[in-house]
Motif scaffolding. Structure first.
Motif, PDB file in Angstrom:
ATOM      1  N   HIS A 212      -6.457   2.320   5.253  1.00 51.86           N
ATOM      2  CA  HIS A 212      -5.732   3.401   5.394  1.00 51.86           C
ATOM      3  C   HIS A 212      -4.384   3.063   5.649  1.00 51.86           C
ATOM      4  O   HIS A 212      -3.455   3.801   5.563  1.00 51.86           O
ATOM      5  CB  HIS A 212      -6.370   4.308   6.679  1.00 51.86           C
TER       6      HIS A 212
ATOM      7  N   MET B   6      -2.361   2.480   2.731  1.00 52.18           N
ATOM      8  CA  MET B   6      -1.981   3.838   1.804  1.00 52.18           C
ATOM      9  C   MET B   6      -0.993   4.424   2.727  1.00 52.18           C
ATOM     10  O   MET B   6      -0.011   5.093   1.955  1.00 52.18           O
ATOM     11  CB  MET B   6      -3.198   4.636   1.975  1.00 52.18           C
TER      12      MET B   6
ATOM     13  N   ILE C 252       2.522   2.810   1.711  1.00 55.23           N
ATOM     14  CA  ILE C 252       2.636   3.220   0.627  1.00 55.23           C
ATOM     15  C   ILE C 252       3.241   4.406   0.338  1.00 55.23           C
ATOM     16  O   ILE C 252       4.358   4.925  -0.241  1.00 55.23           O
ATOM     17  CB  ILE C 252       1.418   3.250  -0.529  1.00 55.23           C
ATOM     18  N   LEU C 253       2.676   5.569   0.939  1.00 51.30           N
ATOM     19  CA  LEU C 253       3.039   6.982   1.134  1.00 51.30           C
ATOM     20  C   LEU C 253       4.738   6.844   1.743  1.00 51.30           C
ATOM     21  O   LEU C 253       5.618   7.680   1.285  1.00 51.30           O
ATOM     22  CB  LEU C 253       2.362   7.797   2.068  1.00 51.30           C
TER      23      LEU C 253
ATOM     24  N   HIS D 164      -0.332  -2.258  -5.317  1.00 50.89           N
ATOM     25  CA  HIS D 164       0.609  -1.279  -5.046  1.00 50.89           C
ATOM     26  C   HIS D 164       0.383   0.061  -5.942  1.00 50.89           C
ATOM     27  O   HIS D 164       0.119   0.001  -7.253  1.00 50.89           O
ATOM     28  CB  HIS D 164       2.239  -1.622  -5.547  1.00 50.89           C
ATOM     29  N   ARG D 165       0.383   1.159  -5.344  1.00 51.08           N
ATOM     30  CA  ARG D 165       0.224   2.359  -6.267  1.00 51.08           C
ATOM     31  C   ARG D 165       1.526   3.465  -5.879  1.00 51.08           C
ATOM     32  O   ARG D 165       2.315   3.107  -4.941  1.00 51.08           O
ATOM     33  CB  ARG D 165      -0.973   2.915  -5.842  1.00 51.08           C
TER      34      ARG D 165
ATOM     35  N   LYS E 163       2.966   7.064  -4.438  1.00 50.98           N
ATOM     36  CA  LYS E 163       2.818   7.855  -3.461  1.00 50.98           C
ATOM     37  C   LYS E 163       1.701   8.843  -3.520  1.00 50.98           C
ATOM     38  O   LYS E 163       0.798   9.357  -2.635  1.00 50.98           O
ATOM     39  CB  LYS E 163       4.165   8.473  -2.726  1.00 50.98           C
TER      40      LYS E 163
ATOM     41  N   ALA F 161      -1.676   7.073  -3.339  1.00 53.26           N
ATOM     42  CA  ALA F 161      -1.931   6.965  -1.720  1.00 53.26           C
ATOM     43  C   ALA F 161      -2.394   8.424  -0.955  1.00 53.26           C
ATOM     44  O   ALA F 161      -3.413   8.355  -0.312  1.00 53.26           O
ATOM     45  CB  ALA F 161      -0.579   6.326  -0.960  1.00 53.26           C
TER      46      ALA F 161
ATOM     47  N   LYS G  53      -5.903   9.289  -1.724  1.00 55.00           N
ATOM     48  CA  LYS G  53      -6.977   8.273  -1.149  1.00 55.00           C
ATOM     49  C   LYS G  53      -7.009   8.643   0.424  1.00 55.00           C
ATOM     50  O   LYS G  53      -8.068   8.463   0.898  1.00 55.00           O
ATOM     51  CB  LYS G  53      -6.506   6.733  -1.359  1.00 55.00           C
TER      52      LYS G  53
END
Length: 155
Positions: A8, A11, A14-15, A30-31, A33, A36, A39
């Motif tokens: 968490h 995430m 990343i957000l 990496h993803r 926003k 994230a 998720k």
């Protein structure tokens, strides 16, 4: 050595746009926003939008801490197989990009790395590592990975 980061927190970072270290060993996680945000909603049952600070405060609150202590639902997916798939994929991508010297224990020539990526995915993006990464991180790539791992579980 970096401290272990809980999912968490990753995430949330990343957000917040604070997780962009491409030299980090897990940079392939990496993803964007949106990923994230979705998720975080899924694991918490909450919705604080794209406000990283609100997410942090909730996870630190008594309610958030209690929520994170709940046992996870048993998944039919074997976590070790998921990690093995992800590690293999990343090693092959790094070999495709020429990141390892021949003396490095996990070195493979680019043709072998490409063959393994084709086996893992059923796709062929040639020697374009960026195209491979984009596909593996796409919804289609994730669905294929889960289908492949679920098929292994049923064998």
């Amino acid at each position: 050595m970096r401290p272990r980061m809980r999912y968490h927190r990753l995430m949330i970072n990343i957000l917040a746009g604070t997780w962009a270290d491409s030299e980090h060993p897990f940079h392939f996680l990496h993803r964007d926003k949106e990923y994230a945000y979705n998720k975080l909603k899924k694991i918490s049952g909450q919705d604080f939008g794209y406000d990283a600070q609100a997410w942090r405060e909730w996870f630190k609150s008594p309610e958030g801490r209690q929520h994170m202590r709940k046992p996870l639902k048993k998944s039919s997916l074997d976590l070790s197989k998921l990690l093995n798939y992800t590690r293999t994929r990343e090693k092959m991508l790094l070999n495709l990009e020429g990141k390892f010297d021949k003396e490095y224990p996990i070195y493979q020539d680019k043709a072998s790395a490409l063959d393994k990526l084709k086996d893992l995915s059923g796709q062929d993006f040639g020697y374009d590592a960026q195209a491979w990464r984009e596909w593996f991180n796409s919804p289609e790539g994730e669905k294929q990975m889960l289908a492949s791992l679920n098929a292994e579980n049923q064998e």
